[in-house]
Design a protein around this motif. Structure first.
Motif, PDB file in Angstrom:
ATOM      1  N   VAL A   6     -65.259  13.249 -38.988  1.00 54.57           N
ATOM      2  CA  VAL A   6     -66.170  12.723 -37.969  1.00 54.57           C
ATOM      3  C   VAL A   6     -65.333  12.284 -36.777  1.00 54.57           C
ATOM      4  O   VAL A   6     -64.345  11.561 -36.927  1.00 54.57           O
ATOM      5  CB  VAL A   6     -66.998  11.539 -38.506  1.00 54.57           C
ATOM      6  N   ASP A   7     -65.728  12.743 -35.594  1.00 49.41           N
ATOM      7  CA  ASP A   7     -65.039  12.387 -34.355  1.00 49.41           C
ATOM      8  C   ASP A   7     -65.823  11.286 -33.655  1.00 49.41           C
ATOM      9  O   ASP A   7     -67.029  11.436 -33.403  1.00 49.41           O
ATOM     10  CB  ASP A   7     -64.944  13.631 -33.461  1.00 49.41           C
ATOM     11  N   VAL A   8     -65.167  10.179 -33.328  1.00 49.99           N
ATOM     12  CA  VAL A   8     -65.792   9.074 -32.609  1.00 49.99           C
ATOM     13  C   VAL A   8     -65.195   9.032 -31.216  1.00 49.99           C
ATOM     14  O   VAL A   8     -63.980   8.908 -31.055  1.00 49.99           O
ATOM     15  CB  VAL A   8     -65.572   7.726 -33.332  1.00 49.99           C
ATOM     16  N   ARG A   9     -66.050   9.141 -30.202  1.00 45.70           N
ATOM     17  CA  ARG A   9     -65.578   9.201 -28.808  1.00 45.70           C
ATOM     18  C   ARG A   9     -66.710   8.783 -27.886  1.00 45.70           C
ATOM     19  O   ARG A   9     -67.853   8.552 -28.315  1.00 45.70           O
ATOM     20  CB  ARG A   9     -65.139  10.613 -28.466  1.00 45.70           C
ATOM     21  N   GLN A  10     -66.384   8.677 -26.591  1.00 45.95           N
ATOM     22  CA  GLN A  10     -67.411   8.357 -25.617  1.00 45.95           C
ATOM     23  C   GLN A  10     -68.323   9.564 -25.411  1.00 45.95           C
ATOM     24  O   GLN A  10     -67.860  10.703 -25.352  1.00 45.95           O
ATOM     25  CB  GLN A  10     -66.785   7.926 -24.292  1.00 45.95           C
ATOM     26  N   ALA A  11     -69.612   9.297 -25.312  1.00 48.03           N
ATOM     27  CA  ALA A  11     -70.593  10.371 -25.156  1.00 48.03           C
ATOM     28  C   ALA A  11     -70.552  10.926 -23.742  1.00 48.03           C
ATOM     29  O   ALA A  11     -70.105  10.268 -22.798  1.00 48.03           O
ATOM     30  CB  ALA A  11     -71.988   9.845 -25.461  1.00 48.03           C
ATOM     31  N   THR A  12     -71.011  12.159 -23.599  1.00 45.00           N
ATOM     32  CA  THR A  12     -71.101  12.806 -22.293  1.00 45.00           C
ATOM     33  C   THR A  12     -72.568  13.071 -21.978  1.00 45.00           C
ATOM     34  O   THR A  12     -73.435  13.022 -22.857  1.00 45.00           O
ATOM     35  CB  THR A  12     -70.340  14.137 -22.274  1.00 45.00           C
ATOM     36  N   GLU A  13     -72.825  13.389 -20.719  1.00 46.26           N
ATOM     37  CA  GLU A  13     -74.206  13.642 -20.322  1.00 46.26           C
ATOM     38  C   GLU A  13     -74.768  14.875 -21.017  1.00 46.26           C
ATOM     39  O   GLU A  13     -75.979  14.995 -21.189  1.00 46.26           O
ATOM     40  CB  GLU A  13     -74.297  13.783 -18.808  1.00 46.26           C
ATOM     41  N   GLY A  66     -74.056   9.184 -35.402  1.00 46.82           N
ATOM     42  CA  GLY A  66     -74.027   7.754 -35.135  1.00 46.82           C
ATOM     43  C   GLY A  66     -73.811   7.469 -33.671  1.00 46.82           C
ATOM     44  O   GLY A  66     -73.330   8.321 -32.915  1.00 46.82           O
ATOM     45  N   VAL A  67     -74.164   6.248 -33.246  1.00 43.10           N
ATOM     46  CA  VAL A  67     -74.052   5.882 -31.844  1.00 43.10           C
ATOM     47  C   VAL A  67     -73.811   4.387 -31.713  1.00 43.10           C
ATOM     48  O   VAL A  67     -74.246   3.600 -32.561  1.00 43.10           O
ATOM     49  CB  VAL A  67     -75.340   6.281 -31.072  1.00 43.10           C
ATOM     50  N   ALA A  68     -73.082   4.009 -30.679  1.00 44.25           N
ATOM     51  CA  ALA A  68     -72.904   2.605 -30.310  1.00 44.25           C
ATOM     52  C   ALA A  68     -73.126   2.504 -28.816  1.00 44.25           C
ATOM     53  O   ALA A  68     -72.642   3.354 -28.056  1.00 44.25           O
ATOM     54  CB  ALA A  68     -71.513   2.101 -30.678  1.00 44.25           C
ATOM     55  N   VAL A  90     -76.047   4.371 -37.515  1.00 44.34           N
ATOM     56  CA  VAL A  90     -75.563   5.546 -38.233  1.00 44.34           C
ATOM     57  C   VAL A  90     -76.731   6.108 -39.031  1.00 44.34           C
ATOM     58  O   VAL A  90     -77.456   5.350 -39.701  1.00 44.34           O
ATOM     59  CB  VAL A  90     -74.390   5.201 -39.175  1.00 44.34           C
ATOM     60  N   GLU A  91     -76.929   7.405 -38.953  1.00 40.95           N
ATOM     61  CA  GLU A  91     -78.020   8.029 -39.715  1.00 40.95           C
ATOM     62  C   GLU A  91     -77.884   7.692 -41.200  1.00 40.95           C
ATOM     63  O   GLU A  91     -76.763   7.651 -41.734  1.00 40.95           O
ATOM     64  CB  GLU A  91     -77.990   9.542 -39.532  1.00 40.95           C
ATOM     65  N   PRO A  92     -79.000   7.440 -41.894  1.00 43.25           N
ATOM     66  CA  PRO A  92     -78.939   7.051 -43.311  1.00 43.25           C
ATOM     67  C   PRO A  92     -78.107   7.983 -44.179  1.00 43.25           C
ATOM     68  O   PRO A  92     -77.344   7.534 -45.034  1.00 43.25           O
ATOM     69  CB  PRO A  92     -80.419   7.058 -43.728  1.00 43.25           C
ATOM     70  N   ALA A  93     -78.204   9.299 -43.939  1.00 42.18           N
ATOM     71  CA  ALA A  93     -77.474  10.259 -44.774  1.00 42.18           C
ATOM     72  C   ALA A  93     -75.965  10.185 -44.562  1.00 42.18           C
ATOM     73  O   ALA A  93     -75.194  10.693 -45.391  1.00 42.18           O
ATOM     74  CB  ALA A  93     -77.965  11.681 -44.492  1.00 42.18           C
ATOM     75  N   ALA A  94     -75.526   9.574 -43.455  1.00 43.39           N
ATOM     76  CA  ALA A  94     -74.096   9.518 -43.155  1.00 43.39           C
ATOM     77  C   ALA A  94     -73.496   8.137 -43.414  1.00 43.39           C
ATOM     78  O   ALA A  94     -72.329   7.902 -43.078  1.00 43.39           O
ATOM     79  CB  ALA A  94     -73.865   9.914 -41.696  1.00 43.39           C
ATOM     80  N   ARG A  95     -74.244   7.245 -43.998  1.00 37.35           N
ATOM     81  CA  ARG A  95     -73.742   5.893 -44.235  1.00 37.35           C
ATOM     82  C   ARG A  95     -72.826   5.844 -45.457  1.00 37.35           C
ATOM     83  O   ARG A  95     -72.689   6.816 -46.186  1.00 37.35           O
ATOM     84  CB  ARG A  95     -74.924   4.928 -44.386  1.00 37.35           C
ATOM     85  N   GLU A  96     -72.170   4.703 -45.628  1.00 38.80           N
ATOM     86  CA  GLU A  96     -71.211   4.481 -46.716  1.00 38.80           C
ATOM     87  C   GLU A  96     -69.964   5.354 -46.567  1.00 38.80           C
ATOM     88  O   GLU A  96     -69.297   5.674 -47.543  1.00 38.80           O
ATOM     89  CB  GLU A  96     -71.867   4.731 -48.087  1.00 38.80           C
ATOM     90  N   ARG A  97     -69.653   5.767 -45.347  1.00 37.50           N
ATOM     91  CA  ARG A  97     -68.459   6.586 -45.102  1.00 37.50           C
ATOM     92  C   ARG A  97     -67.535   5.933 -44.064  1.00 37.50           C
ATOM     93  O   ARG A  97     -66.595   6.560 -43.599  1.00 37.50           O
ATOM     94  CB  ARG A  97     -68.864   7.977 -44.622  1.00 37.50           C
ATOM     95  N   GLY A  98     -67.827   4.703 -43.695  1.00 39.23           N
ATOM     96  CA  GLY A  98     -66.985   4.008 -42.729  1.00 39.23           C
ATOM     97  C   GLY A  98     -67.240   4.374 -41.284  1.00 39.23           C
ATOM     98  O   GLY A  98     -66.477   3.963 -40.396  1.00 39.23           O
ATOM     99  N   ILE A  99     -68.311   5.128 -41.008  1.00 35.30           N
ATOM    100  CA  ILE A  99     -68.575   5.558 -39.637  1.00 35.30           C
ATOM    101  C   ILE A  99     -68.975   4.376 -38.762  1.00 35.30           C
ATOM    102  O   ILE A  99     -68.550   4.269 -37.606  1.00 35.30           O
ATOM    103  CB  ILE A  99     -69.658   6.654 -39.613  1.00 35.30           C
ATOM    104  N   GLY A 100     -69.787   3.476 -39.318  1.00 34.62           N
ATOM    105  CA  GLY A 100     -70.184   2.295 -38.561  1.00 34.62           C
ATOM    106  C   GLY A 100     -68.980   1.448 -38.179  1.00 34.62           C
ATOM    107  O   GLY A 100     -68.893   0.946 -37.053  1.00 34.62           O
TER     108      GLY A 100
END
Length: 301
Positions: A6-13, A66-68, A90-100
């Motif tokens: 999973v890549d966490v980064r700033q969103a683009t338009e 996921g989004v912040a 974080v979408e329910p299906a993607a939880r418990e993976r440390g994404i939050g």
């Protein structure tokens, strides 16, 4: 799948639709019924104006999961810039993976880089899982209750738009110019080359389409401080006037200080702050970029 990266980064338009869908899901979970279109409009404004806040997105192999969302403020409580973590989802299906946790840490880092000294948030009653996450990451609960009152829209005057035409020139008057469109970007530059070529601690530049700029009197001298750009200045008095970059042939940057009415131009960011002078202290709440503005783009033909 648990092993998918999973890549966490700033969103683009370009990710506006996906970001909006995630935020709508989060807000509906909290019984917030703001229309989808208004949320999309607010997200788009935030993506286009990073001085207002930032949106981060977590993207897996199947797409965004996921989004912040951060908004910037300047509360008297801190007497400085702070950030409000509006949403972390974080979408329910993607939880418990440390994404939050990764989204939260990225949001804290982005807030600090933007000059915020604190991040505030609220946790809805009964959301113990979220409360535990924030406690682990160093947040503390305050003995306060959040209150809100809706207001009727008020017809407030809008700030004046940037002038459609700007004129300016050098100190001695030998060089004059005119720009026939409004600026689309204004930044304070802290790079060492701007500092050395002007003798000032920073230089404020306004960007225009090159086709809209013309010298109306005199011929400026040129300086190639680096192979990637050419600077134009008055050979008689030394006033710095323009900056043209090879990578942006459709754009021209003009020194705001050389304009006849510089107060009409409002800066939106600081760039190349990695080179900022250590003794320079600025109290504005504009976004700060260690290098060039990541949202900078060439003027459209």
């Amino acid at each position: 799948m648990p092993g998918n990266p999973v890549d966490v980064r700033q969103a683009t338009e370009a990710e506006l639709q996906a970001v909006t869908a995630l935020l709508v899901a989060q807000l509906r979970d909290h019984r917030v019924q703001t229309p989808d279109a208004k949320i999309a409009s607010a997200v788009q404004a935030l993506l286009r104006h990073p001085e207002r806040g930032r949106i981060l997105i977590a993207v897996g192999e199947g797409g965004p999961v996921g989004v912040a969302a951060l908004s910037f403020a300047w509360p008297l409580e801190y007497a400085d810039r702070s950030a409000w973590l509006e949403e972390l989802y974080v979408e329910p299906a993607a939880r418990e993976r440390g994404i939050g946790t990764r989204l939260l840490r990225a949001a804290l880092r982005v807030a600090a880089e933007a000059g915020a000294i604190a991040v505030d948030l609220e946790v809805e009653a009964g959301h113990e899982r979220a409360a535990r996450l924030y406690t682990r990451e160093g947040f503390r609960s305050l003995a306060r209750t959040h209150w809100v009152r809706a207001l009727e829209p008020a017809g407030e005057p809008r700030p004046p738009a940037p002038p459609a035409e700007m004129t300016g020139g050098c100190f001695c008057g030998a060089i004059r110019y005119r720009v026939s469109v409004a600026t689309r970007d204004v930044s304070h530059c802290h790079c060492s080359i701007c500092r050395r070529t002007t003798g000032a601690p920073l230089v404020t530049w306004a960007t225009f389409p090159a086709a809209a700029f013309v010298f109306t009197a005199g011929t400026p001298a040129e300086l190639r401080a680096t192979p990637r750009a050419v600077r134009q200045l008055c050979a008689a008095c030394g006033t710095a006037l323009t900056f043209r970059e090879t990578a942006r042939p459709g754009s021209i940057d003009v020194t705001v200080g050389s304009m006849d009415h510089p107060d009409a131009i409002v800066p939106a960011a600081h760039i190349w702050t990695a080179s900022q002078l250590a003794w320079l202290r600025l109290g504005d709440d504009l976004p700060r970029h260690a290098g060039e503005d990541p949202a900078e783009r060439d003027a459209e033909p």
